[in-house]
Design an enzyme around this catalytic site. Structure first.
Site, PDB file in Angstrom:
ATOM      1  N   ASP A  31      -0.062  63.253  50.775  1.00  0.00           N
ATOM      2  CA  ASP A  31       1.340  62.882  50.970  1.00  0.00           C
ATOM      3  C   ASP A  31       1.877  63.526  52.244  1.00  0.00           C
ATOM      4  O   ASP A  31       2.634  62.921  52.988  1.00  0.00           O
ATOM      5  CB  ASP A  31       2.191  63.370  49.791  1.00  0.00           C
ATOM      6  N   SER A  80       7.794  27.033  34.978  1.00  0.00           N
ATOM      7  CA  SER A  80       7.595  27.954  33.874  1.00  0.00           C
ATOM      8  C   SER A  80       6.302  27.557  33.146  1.00  0.00           C
ATOM      9  O   SER A  80       5.516  26.785  33.705  1.00  0.00           O
ATOM     10  CB  SER A  80       8.899  27.863  33.106  1.00  0.00           C
ATOM     11  N   LEU A  81       6.050  28.024  31.964  1.00  0.00           N
ATOM     12  CA  LEU A  81       4.783  27.724  31.285  1.00  0.00           C
ATOM     13  C   LEU A  81       5.028  27.337  29.835  1.00  0.00           C
ATOM     14  O   LEU A  81       5.893  27.920  29.179  1.00  0.00           O
ATOM     15  CB  LEU A  81       3.877  28.955  31.274  1.00  0.00           C
ATOM     16  N   GLU A 112      -5.561  35.237  33.489  1.00  0.00           N
ATOM     17  CA  GLU A 112      -4.863  36.408  34.051  1.00  0.00           C
ATOM     18  C   GLU A 112      -3.883  36.958  33.019  1.00  0.00           C
ATOM     19  O   GLU A 112      -3.376  36.200  32.216  1.00  0.00           O
ATOM     20  CB  GLU A 112      -3.995  35.987  35.265  1.00  0.00           C
ATOM     21  N   LYS A 114      -0.411  37.900  31.481  1.00  0.00           N
ATOM     22  CA  LYS A 114       0.958  37.410  31.689  1.00  0.00           C
ATOM     23  C   LYS A 114       1.865  38.638  31.689  1.00  0.00           C
ATOM     24  O   LYS A 114       2.160  39.219  30.648  1.00  0.00           O
ATOM     25  CB  LYS A 114       1.342  36.446  30.569  1.00  0.00           C
ATOM     26  N   ASP A 116       4.982  41.021  31.905  1.00  0.00           N
ATOM     27  CA  ASP A 116       6.359  40.912  31.443  1.00  0.00           C
ATOM     28  C   ASP A 116       7.285  41.563  32.461  1.00  0.00           C
ATOM     29  O   ASP A 116       7.605  42.736  32.361  1.00  0.00           O
ATOM     30  CB  ASP A 116       6.457  41.627  30.086  1.00  0.00           C
ATOM     31  N   ARG A 135      13.879  33.893  40.778  1.00  0.00           N
ATOM     32  CA  ARG A 135      13.535  32.533  40.384  1.00  0.00           C
ATOM     33  C   ARG A 135      14.788  31.672  40.219  1.00  0.00           C
ATOM     34  O   ARG A 135      14.799  30.493  40.555  1.00  0.00           O
ATOM     35  CB  ARG A 135      12.757  32.595  39.081  1.00  0.00           C
ATOM     36  N   GLU A 205       5.133  38.746  40.184  1.00  0.00           N
ATOM     37  CA  GLU A 205       5.947  39.362  39.138  1.00  0.00           C
ATOM     38  C   GLU A 205       6.267  40.785  39.556  1.00  0.00           C
ATOM     39  O   GLU A 205       5.358  41.562  39.856  1.00  0.00           O
ATOM     40  CB  GLU A 205       5.115  39.345  37.846  1.00  0.00           C
ATOM     41  N   TYR A 257       0.469  35.935  42.059  1.00  0.00           N
ATOM     42  CA  TYR A 257      -0.441  35.042  41.343  1.00  0.00           C
ATOM     43  C   TYR A 257      -0.291  33.568  41.662  1.00  0.00           C
ATOM     44  O   TYR A 257      -1.047  32.757  41.160  1.00  0.00           O
ATOM     45  CB  TYR A 257      -0.293  35.235  39.822  1.00  0.00           C
ATOM     46  N   LYS A 339      -5.453  29.182  33.309  1.00  0.00           N
ATOM     47  CA  LYS A 339      -5.124  28.223  34.363  1.00  0.00           C
ATOM     48  C   LYS A 339      -6.343  27.403  34.744  1.00  0.00           C
ATOM     49  O   LYS A 339      -7.444  27.971  34.867  1.00  0.00           O
ATOM     50  CB  LYS A 339      -4.646  28.968  35.627  1.00  0.00           C
ATOM     51  N   LYS A 363       0.129  33.313  24.001  1.00  0.00           N
ATOM     52  CA  LYS A 363       0.985  34.439  23.610  1.00  0.00           C
ATOM     53  C   LYS A 363       0.294  35.313  22.561  1.00  0.00           C
ATOM     54  O   LYS A 363      -0.326  34.805  21.617  1.00  0.00           O
ATOM     55  CB  LYS A 363       2.305  33.918  23.020  1.00  0.00           C
ATOM     56  N   CYS A 457      28.197  69.216  17.427  1.00  0.00           N
ATOM     57  CA  CYS A 457      26.739  69.239  17.580  1.00  0.00           C
ATOM     58  C   CYS A 457      26.085  69.364  16.202  1.00  0.00           C
ATOM     59  O   CYS A 457      26.464  70.247  15.426  1.00  0.00           O
ATOM     60  CB  CYS A 457      26.338  70.417  18.469  1.00  0.00           C
ATOM     61  N   CYS A 460      24.513  73.173  16.039  1.00  0.00           N
ATOM     62  CA  CYS A 460      25.272  74.429  16.080  1.00  0.00           C
ATOM     63  C   CYS A 460      26.723  74.256  15.653  1.00  0.00           C
ATOM     64  O   CYS A 460      27.445  75.240  15.503  1.00  0.00           O
ATOM     65  CB  CYS A 460      25.199  75.043  17.474  1.00  0.00           C
ATOM     66  N   CYS A 475      26.342  68.758  23.980  1.00  0.00           N
ATOM     67  CA  CYS A 475      26.692  70.011  23.338  1.00  0.00           C
ATOM     68  C   CYS A 475      26.560  71.046  24.455  1.00  0.00           C
ATOM     69  O   CYS A 475      25.479  71.212  25.015  1.00  0.00           O
ATOM     70  CB  CYS A 475      25.705  70.325  22.207  1.00  0.00           C
ATOM     71  N   CYS A 480      23.160  77.137  21.480  1.00  0.00           N
ATOM     72  CA  CYS A 480      22.791  76.184  20.434  1.00  0.00           C
ATOM     73  C   CYS A 480      21.287  76.302  20.143  1.00  0.00           C
ATOM     74  O   CYS A 480      20.473  76.209  21.065  1.00  0.00           O
ATOM     75  CB  CYS A 480      23.145  74.774  20.913  1.00  0.00           C
TER      76      CYS A 480
HETATM   77  S1  IVH Z   1       1.849  31.257  36.339  1.00  0.00           S
HETATM   78  C1  IVH Z   1       3.021  27.161  37.262  1.00  0.00           C
HETATM   79  N1  IVH Z   1       0.790  33.623  36.055  1.00  0.00           N
HETATM   80  O1  IVH Z   1       5.399  34.105  32.990  1.00  0.00           O
HETATM   81  C2  IVH Z   1       2.629  28.545  36.998  1.00  0.00           C
HETATM   82  N2  IVH Z   1       3.045  33.294  35.360  1.00  0.00           N
HETATM   83  O2  IVH Z   1       6.810  31.234  31.641  1.00  0.00           O
HETATM   84  C3  IVH Z   1       3.696  29.314  36.390  1.00  0.00           C
HETATM   85  N3  IVH Z   1       4.136  35.320  34.526  1.00  0.00           N
HETATM   86  O3  IVH Z   1       8.153  32.841  34.528  1.00  0.00           O
HETATM   87  C4  IVH Z   1       3.511  30.735  36.333  1.00  0.00           C
HETATM   88  N4  IVH Z   1       2.421  36.651  34.788  1.00  0.00           N
HETATM   89  O4  IVH Z   1       7.250  34.843  35.656  1.00  0.00           O
HETATM   90  C5  IVH Z   1       1.888  32.868  35.881  1.00  0.00           C
HETATM   91  N5  IVH Z   1      -0.253  35.681  35.895  1.00  0.00           N
HETATM   92  C6  IVH Z   1       0.829  34.921  35.731  1.00  0.00           C
HETATM   93  C7  IVH Z   1       2.031  35.437  35.201  1.00  0.00           C
HETATM   94  C8  IVH Z   1       3.125  34.571  35.035  1.00  0.00           C
HETATM   95  C9  IVH Z   1       3.669  36.560  34.386  1.00  0.00           C
HETATM   96  C10 IVH Z   1       5.492  34.894  34.126  1.00  0.00           C
HETATM   97  C11 IVH Z   1       6.207  34.071  35.155  1.00  0.00           C
HETATM   98  C12 IVH Z   1       6.781  32.912  34.401  1.00  0.00           C
HETATM   99  C13 IVH Z   1       6.424  33.159  32.982  1.00  0.00           C
HETATM  100  C14 IVH Z   1       5.891  31.902  32.358  1.00  0.00           C
END
Ligand code: IVH
Length: 717
Positions: A31, A80-81, A112, A114, A116, A135, A205, A257, A339, A363, A457, A460, A475, A480
């Site tokens: 560092d 979205s998915l 991959e 997903k 959060d 987004r 993400e 991604y 995918k 999921k 508290c 105490c 407190c 305490c």
């Molecule tokens: S692919 C068309 N890959 O999950 C492809 N999404 O509802 C769409 N997310 O809003 C996304 N990790 O923010 C993809 N490896 C990943 C992801 C990913 C997280 C999120 C993304 C999206 C939600 C899917």
């Protein structure tokens, strides 16, 4: 080399070492060495402000707060998915799309995690990061460029170039092999450097690793600030800040991604044929796998858990294997994404609503359950912060029995109207402490009474207090007992006085037996008193007393850390120990004096002044002095910051008799010196321990002066 050439070189170097640290998690320099490069870069920029561009590594932080976020139209819809719960639904997805296009039957798949977090869109023109957006509704997002710039995992200029020789990276060491998979090559083995197209837009993400989230919340709680519910909510909240300085203080990171746009530069006129350079522009990836490889070689962070499979069965099996291992990932996931590898085929499959047919979110089972909230109890922290927590009817969440959950703070309980006796929804995700999401209102019987926070508290009985602008209740009784246990626990902890053999059990025993009424009492403990305690034999007692005695010689920065002043952690304590010669000088400082030290704002300054103003704390510091726990810092009265080792860089070789590596680092730093890892001609001294390594030869060859521990100590008095 001209100053401008040096400047360009420094930009590249800082970008590269930033990449090693924040993307690969495999730094090549310390560092301190990084700070030195950055300091030189900033020095040149101060002399030549006309050279500074927004993609300079110095420009990550420092943009002024915005009034509002501008809108950004995405170059293509940010989709979205669709979800699949379980292998059956994933197979059904495969069959559905196979019917639409029979090429799917032979398709390859990429799996991959997903993540959060919060989806973000990053724009690069001619390799320079020019814009970043949320987004939004998928068509229009918000311009959060200044905030995204503070995330060090985001390259400001691509490709990230290096003129250093490659090293093997631990961060990219392979995850356990699974079936017939293909893994991405480590990026530091790249044979040629990829060149970006003229315009590149990628999606990724932004998120926090679970460990960083926990640390952040701990810090916020100690400062009486509002804590965040979970890493996802923290990422979203931090990126929505109008002041980028706040975003910069959050440990955000990112993985990319998806490709949103790729435009090559317009073709050259015929009389200017494009020269065939070794680093010719990379062509647009045609598969998801190639995309990940390309992004990785440009210097973007990508997941190391992605795998490519030749058939859907193996892809599903790999996906399922993560359901039980999800906590092995450093971030939170709610599933995996499967995918279609072939990007053209995926595209041609089309979209249903906002979900592309070519990918599916598999999921994992939710880690939320309902149970009864039996009681709300209150914990008293080291700084006196009262934190409510839930005592639950024990319940299993994802293989773990949960009996306690956090309720964050009293405002949260009021906002959600959480009442004892309620049926509540509880979430446990990864290693994060379980938390109560809220009550199930429909299951209220009517007998549940609203919760009132305690006025006194719980330990105490002293009245609790509240500070303007903070969510926490405190407190403030320094005597305490609950605080005393936590205080002593903190005082003896590793980053503070580091007293070995003094765990929480013993701390509680000492306090219960009235042998310790404040931290200074540790230094006057008598062997005969300890021997009366349960479990204390001769040897254990001797070892404990030895450990306590040894800690009396810890440097000033550790003692300041150990006092547990609100907002004063190891970094601030080190700054203070450089500025003040001893604790009594710090005690005399005014809030204005303290704020003159870089990194100390009004809140911390006031907390320090308040701490020393309390008679009880004055008594503790007097007792510490009388017991000989009175380290002398680097600061000179009247010449703050000028330590004995100011401007010196010291390298250690071999084992030292009187210091551990952490201790010698703290000692050198407390005297304003720097400890670095490798010997160079700029090294001031090589500190020699037993069984020295090759650094000794190198120091001799370079004419660096070699000193022993005694000499070091003499230099510092
Ligand atoms: S692919 C068309 N890959 O999950 C492809 N999404 O509802 C769409 N997310 O809003 C996304 N990790 O923010 C993809 N490896 C990943 C992801 C990913 C997280 C999120 C993304 C999206 C939600 C899917």
């Amino acid at each position: 080399m001209t100053t401008h050439e040096r400047y360009e070189q420094l930009c590249k170097k800082v970008n590269f070492h930033n990449y090693r640290y924040h993307v690969l998690d495999a730094p090549l320099i310390s560092d301190a060495e990084y700070d030195k490069l950055m300091a030189e870069l900033k020095r040149i920029e101060a002399e030549h402000p006309e050279w500074v561009t927004p993609d300079s590594p110095s420009q990550r932080v420092g943009a002024s707060p915005a009034e509002k976020f501008e809108k950004v139209r995405h170059p293509a819809p940010i989709l979205s998915l669709a979800n699949a719960f379980g292998a059956g639904e994933a197979r059904a997805w495969f069959e559905r799309i196979s019917k639409i296009d029979d090429r799917v039957e032979k398709a390859k798949f990429v799996v991959e995690p997903k993540i959060d977090g919060l989806s973000v869109v990053l724009h690069y023109r001619a390799g320079v990061f020019v814009q970043g957006a949320t987004r939004g509704d998928g068509e229009i997002g918000e311009d959060i460029t200044a905030n995204l710039r503070t995330i060090r995992a985001i390259p400001l200029r691509i490709p990230v170039e290096s003129n250093e020789k490659p090293a093997t990276s631990d961060a990219l060491k392979d995850l356990p092999l699974f079936g017939s998979t293909r893994q991405l090559a480590a990026s530091n083995q790249r044979s040629s450097i990829a060149q970006p197209p003229a315009y590149l837009v990628v999606r990724g993400e932004a998120f926090l690793n679970v460990k960083d989230f926990e640390e952040l919340n701990k810090r916020l709680e100690e400062n009486g600030e509002k804590t965040y519910l979970n890493p996802r909510n923290t990422a979203a909240g931090s990126l929505r800040q109008l002041d980028p300085a706040i975003t910069a203080s959050r440990p955000l990171t990112l993985l990319v991604y998806q490709l949103i746009a790729w435009e090559d530069s317009p073709p050259q006129p015929p009389n200017h044929p494009t020269p065939q350079l070794p680093n010719h522009p990379t062509s647009r990836p045609t598969s998801q796998w190639e995309l990940l490889e390309t992004l990785q070689s440009l210097g973007f962070p990508i997941t190391n858990a992605a795998r490519r499979f030749d058939d859907i069965q193996s892809a599903i099996a790999y996906t399922e294997s993560w359901a039980s291992r999800r906590d092995e990932l450093p971030y939170e996931t709610d599933g995996m994404v499967i995918k279609i590898d072939d990007l053209r085929l995926a595209d041609e499959l089309g979209i249903v609503g906002k979900d592309p047919r070519g990918a599916i979110a598999f999921k994992f089972p939710a880690r939320e359950v309902t149970t009864r909230l039996q009681e709300i109890r209150v914990n008293v922290g080291r700084t006196g912060v009262l934190t409510p927590y839930a005592v639950l009817e024990p319940v299993e969440i994802g293989g773990v029995i949960v009996e306690r959950a956090t309720l964050h703070n009293f405002d949260y309980i009021a906002e959600k109207d959480i009442r004892p006796g309620d049926r509540v929804l509880v979430k446990r995700a990864g290693e994060v402490i379980p938390y109560v999401i809220g009550p199930v209102m429909d299951l209220r019987t009517g007998a549940e009474k609203p919760y009132t926070p305690p006025a006194a508290c719980p330990d105490c009985g002293q009245p609790v207090e509240h500070f303007e602008g903070e969510v926490a209740w405190y407190c403030l009784n320094a005597a305490c007992p609950a605080q005393l246990v936590r205080n002593v626990e903190h005082f003896v902890s590793k980053g503070a006085m580091d007293i070995t053999g003094l765990g929480i059990k013993i701390v509680e025993q000492l306090i219960a037996a009235d042998l310790v009424k404040d931290v200074a009492d540790l230094y006057t403990l008598k062997k005969e008193d300890l021997l009366k305690l349960e479990g204390f034999a001769d040897k254990k007692t001797d070892n404990l007393l030895k450990g306590i005695r040894a800690s009396a010689h810890q440097p000033l920065n550790r003692l300041i850390t150990a006092l547990g002043i609100r907002g004063v952690g190891e970094v601030v304590a080190a700054d203070l120990s450089r500025a003040f010669p001893a604790l009594d000088w710090l005690a005399k400082a005014s809030a204005d004096d303290l704020q003159r030290i870089e990194g100390i704002g009004p809140n911390i300054a006031q907390a320090i002044v308040d701490w020393f103003a309390r008679p009880r704390n004055q008594a503790v510091s007097g007792k510490l002095r009388a017991a000989g726990v009175w380290p002398i810092g680097a600061g000179e009265p009247g010449s703050r910051g000028e330590g004995a080792l100011a401007g010196m860089t010291i390298v250690v070789t071999g084992t030292l008799a009187g210091f551990s590596r952490d201790e010698v680092k703290a000692y050198i730093e407390s005297h304003a010196g720097k400890l670095t890892d490798s010997v160079s001609k700029n090294t001031s001294y090589l500190l020699l321990g037993e069984n020295p390594g090759s650094k000794l030869e190198k120091a001799k060859a370079l004419g660096v002066k070699v000193i022993g521990e005694e000499e070091l100590r003499k230099m510092c008095v």
